[in-house]
Design a protein around this motif. Sequence first.
Motif, short mmCIF file in Angstrom:
data_model
loop_
_atom_site.label_atom_id
_atom_site.label_comp_id
_atom_site.label_asym_id
_atom_site.label_seq_id
_atom_site.Cartn_x
_atom_site.Cartn_y
_atom_site.Cartn_z
N LEU A 1 2.63 11.42 -6.31
CA LEU A 1 3.23 12.14 -7.63
C LEU A 1 1.85 12.68 -8.47
CD1 LEU A 1 5.85 9.56 -8.63
CD2 LEU A 1 6.23 11.96 -7.79
N SER A 2 0.80 12.26 -8.47
CA SER A 2 -0.29 12.70 -8.97
C SER A 2 -1.05 13.85 -8.18
CB SER A 2 -1.36 11.59 -9.39
OG SER A 2 -1.17 10.93 -10.34
N PHE A 3 -1.09 13.79 -6.81
CA PHE A 3 -2.13 14.74 -6.21
C PHE A 3 -1.13 15.56 -5.26
CE2 PHE A 3 -5.01 11.23 -7.40
CZ PHE A 3 -6.02 12.14 -7.88
N CYS A 4 0.22 15.56 -5.16
CA CYS A 4 0.95 16.30 -4.15
C CYS A 4 0.90 16.11 -3.00
CB CYS A 4 0.95 17.73 -4.61
SG CYS A 4 1.09 18.08 -6.35
N LYS A 5 0.22 14.85 -2.53
CA LYS A 5 -0.33 14.64 -0.91
C LYS A 5 -0.54 13.17 -0.98
CE LYS A 5 -5.34 15.36 -1.29
NZ LYS A 5 -6.14 16.52 -0.82
N LEU B 1 10.54 11.44 -4.10
CA LEU B 1 9.98 10.64 -5.22
C LEU B 1 10.25 11.09 -6.45
CD1 LEU B 1 6.40 10.60 -3.40
CD2 LEU B 1 7.89 8.89 -3.35
N GLU B 2 10.40 10.33 -7.51
CA GLU B 2 10.54 10.78 -8.93
C GLU B 2 10.07 9.89 -9.64
OE1 GLU B 2 14.14 12.62 -11.56
OE2 GLU B 2 14.80 11.58 -9.95
N GLY B 3 9.16 10.38 -10.53
CA GLY B 3 8.70 9.51 -11.48
C GLY B 3 8.68 9.95 -13.04
N LEU B 4 9.12 8.99 -13.91
CA LEU B 4 9.13 9.26 -15.24
C LEU B 4 7.73 8.74 -16.04
CD1 LEU B 4 10.73 10.49 -17.63
CD2 LEU B 4 11.91 8.07 -17.85
N TYR B 5 7.05 9.68 -16.68
CA TYR B 5 5.84 9.43 -17.36
C TYR B 5 5.86 9.54 -18.83
CZ TYR B 5 3.73 9.55 -12.78
OH TYR B 5 3.55 9.53 -11.33
N ALA B 6 5.09 8.87 -19.48
CA ALA B 6 4.91 9.00 -20.80
C ALA B 6 3.50 8.82 -21.31
CB ALA B 6 5.82 7.68 -21.61
N ASN B 7 3.11 9.64 -22.40
CA ASN B 7 1.79 9.59 -22.93
C ASN B 7 1.72 8.72 -24.15
OD1 ASN B 7 2.72 11.30 -24.94
ND2 ASN B 7 1.93 13.05 -24.24
N THR C 1 0.60 -1.20 -0.02
CA THR C 1 0.09 0.11 -0.09
C THR C 1 0.94 1.42 -0.07
OG1 THR C 1 -1.80 -1.04 1.21
CG2 THR C 1 -1.74 1.27 1.38
N ASN C 2 1.92 1.20 0.77
CA ASN C 2 2.97 2.31 0.71
C ASN C 2 3.51 2.64 -0.74
OD1 ASN C 2 2.65 2.58 3.59
ND2 ASN C 2 4.39 1.63 3.82
N PHE C 3 3.79 1.65 -1.45
CA PHE C 3 4.25 1.79 -2.73
C PHE C 3 3.25 2.44 -3.48
CE2 PHE C 3 4.75 0.62 -7.07
CZ PHE C 3 6.08 1.19 -7.44
N LEU C 4 1.88 2.20 -3.58
CA LEU C 4 0.58 2.79 -4.33
C LEU C 4 0.73 4.06 -4.04
CD1 LEU C 4 0.24 -0.10 -5.62
CD2 LEU C 4 -2.11 0.15 -4.84
N ASP C 5 0.83 4.26 -2.69
CA ASP C 5 0.51 5.86 -1.99
C ASP C 5 1.63 6.63 -2.55
OD1 ASP C 5 -0.90 7.42 -0.26
OD2 ASP C 5 0.88 7.64 0.76
N TYR D 1 9.06 15.46 -9.88
CA TYR D 1 9.94 15.28 -8.70
C TYR D 1 9.33 15.68 -7.64
CZ TYR D 1 13.85 16.22 -5.77
OH TYR D 1 14.55 16.43 -4.42
N CYS D 2 9.31 15.19 -6.51
CA CYS D 2 9.00 15.47 -5.03
C CYS D 2 10.06 15.31 -4.18
CB CYS D 2 7.81 15.00 -4.62
SG CYS D 2 7.04 15.64 -3.21
#
Length: 367
Positions: free
Chosen positions: A46-50, A70-76, A37-41, A85-86
């Motif tokens: 990264l989507s909601f800033c909280k 936290l750092e995520g690389l997204y692609a559309n 659950t922590n991973f999903l959180d 990055y947070c």
Amino acid sequence: MYLKKISIIGYKNITETSLDLCPGINCFIGHNGEGKTNFLDAVYFLSFCKSSNCSVDSQVIKHDADFCVLEGLYANESGDEENIYCGMKRGVKKRFRRNKKDYKRLSEHIGLIPLILVSPSDTYLIEGASEERRRLMDVVISQTDNTYLAALNRYNKALQQRNALLKMEEEPDASLLDIWEEQMAVEGELIYSRREDFIKSLLPLFQKYYNQISGGKEQVGLTYTSHCQRGPLMDVIRRDRYKDRAVGYSLHGVHRDDLDMTLGGFPMKREGSQGQNKTFVIALKLAQFNYLSERLSNTKPILLLDDIFDKLDADRVEQIVKLVSGDSFGQIFLTDTNRDHLDKILSSSVPSSYRIFTVEHGDVVND
């Protein structure tokens, strides 16, 4: 939009991990309390800033750590990439960056990476206070309508100012009350209009998913109630100003809106079993996914499914498996303690469209 790679340092019980993810189904297996659950959180953050379950940012920093990254690389769908990055440090305001550029306001980020979370705590939508159900509407509408989020912020500011005046020992300035009530009325009418349209669009989608999961055995309902339905909001707010003054806060406005949830025409809170309640909230969240997908021109929301099979009978599990195995969904993150459920889903999927990860003591590794 999908998450290609994520790096996590010091988030809750996750010391450090970096994962390459697939655009299909990403499965996380592990016992209770290991960190699924922590991973999903972290993905949610990264989507909601909280966080989805911690109201104070510092609470997500690992107990023996001073900071969290936290750092995520997204692609559309077009192949364009976004780097989010947070960084958080105890006692310091968090930093959020898009492609190495700081946001001036975090609200600018909301909606960039649409996401729907289905979790065990969603039953609070049925059992909890009306605030939970308003938040459900706000989270979804804000991802497609920036004007809604701005109106909501202005309304809440006006509400706080009015309540501060109502709490004063001496008689508050009537002209100041007029100013804040006018703003509450203007913003409140816009909020009401958007929420009403949202529920009208959501209801048939929700009923479709509920019928599909339950086998059409039960009839469910969802009704939006608001003080705006009593007449012009300005009149409704001012009508009971003296009563508000007596209690010290605002009794009327869209901050008191609610959703009536029913099963067979009776309150879901009273009538529903654990399995029916779980089916209700899953159908509600899948309907939100569909709602967002229809309104986002070039992307599908990310779907987080946290322990969704618990308390459901075999027939309902089978129907959910069929749903999430279809091609109407984009990237999915799914957690479970039972590998059997995942095997059923994966056997219905394209072999190259999934990855399986094991979670143990906060360590996440690719099987």
